[in-house]
Design an enzyme around this catalytic site. Structure first.
Site: not given
Ligand code: PSU
Ligand code: MN
Length: 307
Positions: A27, A108, A140, A143, A161
């Site tokens: 990415e 991602v 939140d 996606a 994380k």
């Protein structure tokens, strides 16, 4: 109507896909929004080198000047690393960035979209997005999770994380039917730390077994991807409680400053890095290298199984 009108795949990557040779997607958000310039240039070159050393072809993704780029030239990598006017593109932004010719880094979720369009099966990242702490109120939820549910790509990560609610992230993945596999571990890792306090669905013994499970999933006609938790190497792992303190401070600051939505992840990543005085940056690079190695091995095994 075809995405083919928008996509540029380098000849090297295109040939590898056509000939069933291993390819590992990478990415660009990690470059543009996760690391400082110019250290990210060195990182980008190193991670591609590691993929090649394992016998796979690297494919870094980005949206540049109205084109979906699968594989970047050195010049394009430099653009992404300089990160001047480079947005962070999630699925909702994908068409807007292409139509308006804005340059964007892929997360991602959008790297997985590029993979599906190009025919790439395996992708190495650092950490995935997930359900944010207090997500039950803010809603939140990255996606990335929905993409794992729907798009057939195996994503190798060092877990998620601690800035996230890891328990709820795993619950979401379970609901969406995404297999979460550990590479030689029963623990779902927490990025800088080997353990999150939560388990994986299955502790695979190695990349070969991981590839076999993924192959079987797709052979069965089951849709969607898979998540592979690959723990950070011992020598680079940081202490969970130490990181918990730092992250709680960063979260408090984000709340006070009213940082929300797509800005929260980059904000927290930057603050954590500052507060750990760069120690976390060294770990971040190493875990990403480790994931690139694992992903290349999974890609190799998948190619063997698809012969
Ligand atoms: N987590 C990290 N480092 C990162 C990201 C997440 O530890 O660089 C990036 C990835 O690109 C991921 C994205 O897909 O942030 C998730 O952002 P959001 O939470 O806004 O969906
Ligand atoms: Mn979000």
């Amino acid at each position: 109507m075809s995405f083919k009108n928008y996509i540029d795949i380098t000849p090297e990557i295109e040939a590898a896909i056509r000939e069933n040779r291993p390819v590992v997607a990478l990415e660009s958000t990690i470059l543009s929004h996760g690391m400082p310039y110019p250290e990210n240039v060195e990182f980008a070159a190193e991670v591609e080198k590691i993929v090649r050393a394992e016998g796979a072809v690297p494919a870094t993704m980005a949206l540049i000047n109205g084109r979906i780029k699968v594989g970047l030239t050195a010049e394009e990598l430099e653009i992404m690393c300089r990160a001047e006017n480079i947005g962070k593109v999630s699925r909702r932004d994908f068409a807007t960035y292409l139509a308006t010719k804005q340059n964007g880094a892929t997360t991602v979720a959008t790297t997985m979209m590029c993979c599906e369009m190009a025919g790439i099966k395996v992708f190495a990242t650092g950490g995935i997005g997930g359900v944010h702490r207090n997500g039950e109120n803010t809603m939140d939820v990255s996606a990335d999770l929905q993409e794992l549910a729907n798009t057939p790509v195996a994503v190798v990560c060092a877990g998620a994380k601690q800035i996230l609610d890891i328990g709820r992230t795993l619950e979401y993945l379970e609901t969406m039917g995404v297999p979460v596999l550990g590479n030689g571990t029963e623990d779902f890792p927490a990025f800088y730390c080997k353990k999150s306090g939560f388990g994986v669905d299955y502790a695979a013994k190695d990349e070969k077994e991981i590839a076999n499970i993924i192959f079987t999933k797709w052979d069965l006609g089951l849709k969607g991807g898979a998540l592979i938790g690959n723990p950070i190497p011992d020598e680079w792992a940081l202490d969970f409680d130490y990181m918990e303190g730092i992250i709680n401070d960063a979260l408090k600051e984000a709340d006070e400053k009213g940082v929300r939505g797509k800005h929260i992840t980059p904000f927290l990543l930057a603050r954590v890095k500052e507060m750990t005085k760069g120690v976390s940056f060294a770990s971040n690079k190493q875990l990403a290298y480790n994931n690139a190695r694992c992903a290349a091995k999974v890609a190799r095994e998948l190619c063997e199984l698809s012969k």
